[in-house]
Design a protein around this motif. Structure first.
Motif, mmCIF file in Angstrom:
data_model
loop_
_atom_site.group_PDB
_atom_site.id
_atom_site.type_symbol
_atom_site.label_atom_id
_atom_site.label_comp_id
_atom_site.label_asym_id
_atom_site.label_seq_id
_atom_site.Cartn_x
_atom_site.Cartn_y
_atom_site.Cartn_z
ATOM 1 N N TRP A 65 0.740 -1.253 0.089
ATOM 2 C CA TRP A 65 0.119 -0.093 -0.041
ATOM 3 C C TRP A 65 0.938 1.103 -0.006
ATOM 4 O O TRP A 65 1.943 1.130 0.501
ATOM 5 C CB TRP A 65 -0.863 -0.004 1.375
ATOM 6 C CG TRP A 65 -2.021 -1.222 1.204
ATOM 7 C CD1 TRP A 65 -1.829 -2.343 1.593
ATOM 8 C CD2 TRP A 65 -3.380 -0.917 0.916
ATOM 9 N NE1 TRP A 65 -2.955 -3.039 1.601
ATOM 10 C CE2 TRP A 65 -3.848 -2.016 1.026
ATOM 11 C CE3 TRP A 65 -3.965 0.126 0.018
ATOM 12 C CZ2 TRP A 65 -5.254 -2.311 0.627
ATOM 13 C CZ3 TRP A 65 -5.350 -0.179 -0.088
ATOM 14 C CH2 TRP A 65 -6.009 -1.382 -0.046
ATOM 15 N N ILE A 66 0.614 2.201 -0.548
ATOM 16 C CA ILE A 66 1.337 3.512 -0.695
ATOM 17 C C ILE A 66 0.438 4.695 -0.358
ATOM 18 O O ILE A 66 -0.884 4.788 -0.358
ATOM 19 C CB ILE A 66 1.885 3.695 -1.964
ATOM 20 C CG1 ILE A 66 0.876 4.122 -3.193
ATOM 21 C CG2 ILE A 66 2.899 2.835 -2.299
ATOM 22 C CD1 ILE A 66 1.539 4.561 -4.337
ATOM 23 N N HIS A 67 1.053 5.894 0.257
ATOM 24 C CA HIS A 67 0.803 6.781 0.548
ATOM 25 C C HIS A 67 1.167 7.986 -0.512
ATOM 26 O O HIS A 67 2.369 8.106 -0.458
ATOM 27 C CB HIS A 67 0.736 7.327 2.186
ATOM 28 C CG HIS A 67 0.774 8.927 2.277
ATOM 29 N ND1 HIS A 67 -0.694 9.443 2.535
ATOM 30 C CD2 HIS A 67 1.565 9.824 2.502
ATOM 31 C CE1 HIS A 67 -0.794 10.558 2.590
ATOM 32 N NE2 HIS A 67 0.802 11.096 2.772
ATOM 33 N N THR A 68 0.313 8.742 -0.896
ATOM 34 C CA THR A 68 0.550 9.761 -2.030
ATOM 35 C C THR A 68 -0.365 11.094 -1.476
ATOM 36 O O THR A 68 -1.372 11.157 -0.794
ATOM 37 C CB THR A 68 0.257 9.482 -3.156
ATOM 38 O OG1 THR A 68 -1.213 9.311 -3.611
ATOM 39 C CG2 THR A 68 0.964 8.198 -3.605
ATOM 40 N N ASP A 69 0.026 12.257 -2.080
ATOM 41 C CA ASP A 69 -0.610 13.531 -1.672
ATOM 42 C C ASP A 69 -1.958 13.348 -2.681
ATOM 43 O O ASP A 69 -2.047 12.814 -3.904
ATOM 44 C CB ASP A 69 0.318 14.851 -1.990
ATOM 45 C CG ASP A 69 1.086 15.202 -1.181
ATOM 46 O OD1 ASP A 69 1.106 14.611 -0.003
ATOM 47 O OD2 ASP A 69 2.220 15.700 -1.544
ATOM 48 N N GLU A 70 -3.157 14.121 -2.226
ATOM 49 C CA GLU A 70 -4.281 13.934 -3.183
ATOM 50 C C GLU A 70 -3.965 14.993 -4.341
ATOM 51 O O GLU A 70 -4.582 14.354 -5.396
ATOM 52 C CB GLU A 70 -5.415 14.595 -2.274
ATOM 53 C CG GLU A 70 -5.948 13.959 -1.003
ATOM 54 C CD GLU A 70 -6.905 12.892 -1.532
ATOM 55 O OE1 GLU A 70 -7.251 12.855 -2.695
ATOM 56 O OE2 GLU A 70 -6.768 11.987 -0.562
ATOM 57 N N THR A 71 -3.130 15.699 -4.257
ATOM 58 C CA THR A 71 -2.770 16.650 -5.438
ATOM 59 C C THR A 71 -1.766 16.086 -6.340
ATOM 60 O O THR A 71 -1.785 16.478 -7.626
ATOM 61 C CB THR A 71 -2.629 18.113 -5.115
ATOM 62 O OG1 THR A 71 -1.270 18.192 -4.381
ATOM 63 C CG2 THR A 71 -3.388 18.750 -4.337
ATOM 64 N N ASP A 72 -0.947 15.228 -5.733
ATOM 65 C CA ASP A 72 0.134 14.728 -6.478
ATOM 66 C C ASP A 72 0.118 13.142 -6.400
ATOM 67 O O ASP A 72 1.051 12.865 -5.337
ATOM 68 C CB ASP A 72 1.515 15.301 -6.428
ATOM 69 C CG ASP A 72 2.758 14.615 -6.969
ATOM 70 O OD1 ASP A 72 2.593 13.818 -8.033
ATOM 71 O OD2 ASP A 72 4.073 15.117 -6.811
ATOM 72 N N GLN A 73 -0.606 12.259 -6.964
ATOM 73 C CA GLN A 73 -0.678 10.850 -6.803
ATOM 74 C C GLN A 73 0.480 10.164 -7.391
ATOM 75 O O GLN A 73 0.668 9.002 -7.202
ATOM 76 C CB GLN A 73 -1.910 10.508 -7.101
ATOM 77 C CG GLN A 73 -3.259 11.123 -6.179
ATOM 78 C CD GLN A 73 -4.378 10.479 -7.015
ATOM 79 O OE1 GLN A 73 -4.429 9.566 -7.305
ATOM 80 N NE2 GLN A 73 -5.531 11.505 -6.647
#
Length: 155
Positions: A42-50
């Protein structure tokens, strides 16, 4: 945003975990090992920069009722904002959907996992892990990590 990792993000996952490996807080992972287990991540990304990987965590099934949460890493500048908790919760939810009964982790930050409902156990209660992975570790048998388990409740 928490989502499953894509194959093209494997180099970013490796780059993310390298500082933790250098600091002795995580065991190294080769590109090959990440590629072969990419579906575990699983990964975490920014909402604006996926496209920018800010955190990762893997759920590796070990047996019919058991899985390991491993390779949890969040960029230092992103820590403390809940990404780590969200990644672990995604793994827990996936484990529940797979019908697993118990999760475990080996960690240098046991308090983080205790806040999520994990309980400390003796490493000897995890013989499959010890003989499958730990025996090959550079720190074996003098492991400095803490073993914790999470019991999945069935209502």
């Amino acid at each position: 945003m928490i989502r499953k990792a894509l194959v093209n993000e494997v180099p970013d996952i490796k780059k993310l975990i390298e500082p933790f490996v250098k600091d002795g807080l995580m065991l190294p992972r080769s590109l090959h090992s990440i590629y072969t287990c990419v579906r575990d991540y699983w990964i975490h990304t920014d909402e604006t920069d996926q496209t920018s990987v800010k955190g990762c965590c893997a759920l590796q099934v070990c047996w019919s009722d058991l899985a390991e949460i491993r390779t949890l890493a969040v960029k230092k500048e992103q820590q403390g904002a809940g990404a780590g908790h969200a990644l672990v919760k995604a793994c827990i939810a996936e484990a529940e959907s797979l019908g697993l009964k118990k999760l475990f982790t080996l960690t240098y930050v046991p308090d983080f996992f205790k806040k999520l409902g994990f309980s400390e156990v003796d490493k000897a209660t995890l013989p499959n892990k010890i003989w499958a992975d730990c025996i090959h570790c550079q720190y074996f048998p003098d492991c400095r990590e803490t073993a914790l388990v999470y019991e999945i409740r069935r209502d």
